[in-house]
Design an enzyme around this catalytic site. Sequence first.
Site, PDB file in Angstrom:
ATOM      1  N   HIS A  44      29.612  45.665  22.543  1.00  0.00           N
ATOM      2  CA  HIS A  44      29.871  44.828  21.377  1.00  0.00           C
ATOM      3  C   HIS A  44      31.080  43.940  21.709  1.00  0.00           C
ATOM      4  CE1 HIS A  44      29.695  43.469  17.328  1.00  0.00           C
ATOM      5  NE2 HIS A  44      30.875  43.949  17.003  1.00  0.00           N
ATOM      6  N   CYS A  90      27.787  42.320  11.424  1.00  0.00           N
ATOM      7  CA  CYS A  90      27.560  41.973  12.828  1.00  0.00           C
ATOM      8  C   CYS A  90      26.527  42.843  13.539  1.00  0.00           C
ATOM      9  CB  CYS A  90      28.883  41.977  13.575  1.00  0.00           C
ATOM     10  SG  CYS A  90      30.041  40.823  12.796  1.00  0.00           S
ATOM     11  N   HIS A 149      31.403  35.095  19.167  1.00  0.00           N
ATOM     12  CA  HIS A 149      30.783  36.177  18.408  1.00  0.00           C
ATOM     13  C   HIS A 149      29.824  35.571  17.394  1.00  0.00           C
ATOM     14  CE1 HIS A 149      29.897  39.714  16.342  1.00  0.00           C
ATOM     15  NE2 HIS A 149      31.103  40.174  16.030  1.00  0.00           N
TER      16      HIS A 149
END
Lengths: 398, 354
Positions: free
Chosen positions: A292, A159, A326
Site C-alpha cells: 500500500h 482507499c 495515491h
Amino acid sequence: MNQRIAITGLGIISAIGNNRSETLQSLLQSRSGIGKMQYLNSVHHEFPVGEVKLSDAELKDLCQIDSQTIIGRTTLLGILAVREALKEAKIEQIEEHKIGLISGTTVGGMEKSEQYYFDFLHNDLHNQYINIHDCGACTEGIVEQTGNYCFCTTISTACSSAANALIMGANMLKAGYLDMVVVGGTECLTKFHLNGFNTLMILDKTPCKPFDQNRNGITLGEGAGYLIIETEEHAVKRNIKPICFVSGYGNACDAYHQTASSPDGKGALLAMQKALKMSGLKPQEIDYINAHGTGTHNNDLSEGIAVQQLFTPVPPISSTKALTGHTTSAAGGVEIILSILAMKNQFLPQNLNYQNKIEELNFEPIKSNMLNHPIQHFLKNSFGFGGNNSSIIISNNV
Amino acid sequence: MKQHSVFINGIGSISIQKEGTLTLPEWGEENYLRCIDPPFAQYISPALLRRMSKVVKRGIVGALLALQDGGMEIPDAIISGTGLGCIEDTEKFLSAMIEQNEQFLQPTHFIQSTHNTISSQIAIMLKCYNYNTTFSHLGISLESALFDGFLQIKMGMLSNALINGCDEMTPDYHLMLRKVGFWKRSPFQIEDMHKATTSGTVAGEGCNSILLSNEKNEHTYAEINDIQLIHHHEKNNIEEQIRLFLNRNELSLSEIDAVMMGTNGDIENDSVYDKLYFEGKDNPTQLIYRHLSGDYFTSSGFGLIQSARILKSQDIEPLLYRKESKKDKIQHILFHNHYKNSTHALILLSVCSN
C-alpha cells in the site's frame, strides 16, 4: 468444475498513461507522472499531484461523449478503463452474458459539488449536477456508457474500495450469481481530498517517498483501474486464455482509529494472513509484494511491521505510488494492474524516490527495476481510512 | 458446494417513529421528518459521543441494538450500506473549504466524512477485526450490503454478519433534493400511497440494522431464502425476472402471501409496482412502509425489519396494508424495492418454524 478465478481483461488510466501500453512503458522506464498541478483548480500549488494528463473536455472526447453531457471526471476515467478492460476480454455484447459491474469510489461527483455547492443551496444555476454528487450515480454513469450489465453496485471503503470490489466480485462468481464481473475503482483529484489530507498534515510538498526513513507524506493522484474476472471454466468456454488468476484474498479491520493505522499493523497482518490461507500458498512462495506504501510515516511503518511479521525474509517489495501518486479509491485496481503488467513482462517495479532504510524495519524496498525476474505469485495490499484493510494474491498463468 | 441457510436473528431500528410504536406521522408542510433519537449516552461513552456525528451515533446504536436482540457480541462481519455516507460532516468541511478559500481548515469533519466511517466506528467500538465493508449505491445500498453478507454466509465464509443501513437527511441535502424533484410539493396524504397522482415522496432518515446468522435459534425472526439485485435495462423484463427468481425457489407469485413494496407516493415510482402486482392476475397482499419511515436511500431497511417482525409474530400492523387478501398464515414474503426502475432488489423471506 474449475472454480479458479481468472483475470481476462485489464483497463487502466493514471498519471503514467492513458491505457495499458502507455502505462507499461512508464513502468519500465520508472517515469513518474507526478508534477505541478495543471488541471485541479486549487490554491495549494505547493503540493505536487499525479494528474491524468487530460482535461475534462479531452476526456469526454476520448470517451466519445458529447461535450454538453453532465458527467463527472471520476466517471469519465472509469469509462475509459472499463472499456479497455472489456475490449481485452473480448466482451462485445454485454447483455449476452451474466455480467456485473462492481465499482469502488469515495469522492463520486465531488469535483463538481465543490465547484457548485453554494449554487446548489442559493440559486438554480447548476442543479443538473446535484444528481451526480454521490458514489452510486458515478457507477450508474459508467454503466450508461459501457453496457447493459445485469448487476451493478458501488463499494466505498476509502482507499481500499477497488480491492474490496474485487473481493465481492470473486465471491459472486464462486457462488454462481454471475458469469463475469468488471471490478475495480475510479477516483479523480478533488480539492476536497487535497484539503482534507492537508488538514491531517500528511501531504508531502515533494513527490512522495514510500518506505524511506525521511518520508513525509502522500502525493495524491487520480485514475481508474478495472479488471474482468470470470471462472476459469467460463473463460475456457469462451476460448479466452486467462492473463492470471486471483488465488486469494482477505479483508480485515484494523479497528484502531478512523484515519491512523495501528502501531502493530494488526489489520494489515490479518488481511495478508487471510489471503495466504485462501490461496494455500506459504509466505516464501510470494515472489513480490506491491505494498500500500502511501509514504506517510504511520502507514509505511505499520505496514512494514505487519509484512516482516509474516515474511522472513521479506520478498522483493515496492510501492508504486511515487509513480502514479495515491489514486485513493482506485488504488487497489490501478496497482494490481501495474503489478500484473510487471509480472507478464517479468520484472519487478522499483520503489521510486527511496534512499534510506526505515530504522525500525529490517527490509529495504526495490531500489531499481529488477529485469528478467519472473513472478509466479504476488501479493497486493490495499488499506483504507477506517482500518478497512484488504490483501489480494494474484498468480501467473504460465 | 454445501449451501448454508441464512436467518435474521436480530434487528435494531432508529427511525422517525417513537421506539416500539408504529403510527402515521404528521408529515406537515415540508413533508420532512427527522429521527427520534434514542438516549445515545446509554450506549456510548461521553468522551466518544462528543466527537461523533449523528449518523455515526445512530449507526453504532442501531448495530448494538441488533446484536443485543440477537444475543451476539462480536459478529463475523460488519457490512454497511449508505447512500450518502456522512453527509453532515461532508457539508461542513465543504462549506468551510469554500468560505475560507482552502485555508485554516480543521481535520475533524474531513476525518468523519468518508462513507465507511459508520462501519469503521462500529468495529472500533466492538474491537471487531473481522470482514468490514461499506456499499454506497443509491437506493440499493442496504440491499447490496445484505446481499454481500447473505452470499458469504451461504458459501460458509461467514457464520454471521451485522448489516447496517444508515442515512441522514440534513436540511441542506433536503433542499438540494427538493430542487431535483425528490419531494412532494403538496401536503402528503395517505391516499398518495394507495393511488399516487403526483410526483415526489416524503423525506425521512434512519438506521436499520439486521443480524444475519447461519444458525436458527430462539432469537430468529425469519429465514432469508434468496436475494437478487437486478440492474434493469431494455433487454431484461422485470416481471420475467421475478418469475425466474421465485421459480428457482420453487415458488410462484400465487404462493407468495405478501409483497412488501417500496411504494413511496411518487406516481412514477409506484406505477412500477402497480403494473407487477396490481394489474396482474395473481393478487398477493400488498404491504407498504414509506409513509411510516419517510424515504431515504436506505429506507428499505425499515420495510425489511417490518417483514421480519411479521414473519415472527404473524401479526400485521393495519397501517402497513395497501391491499389485503385473506391469509391464514404468512409463510412467504417477497420484498421488492426498486430505485428509479433502474435497479431492483428482490428478497425472499420465509417463516421459521421451530
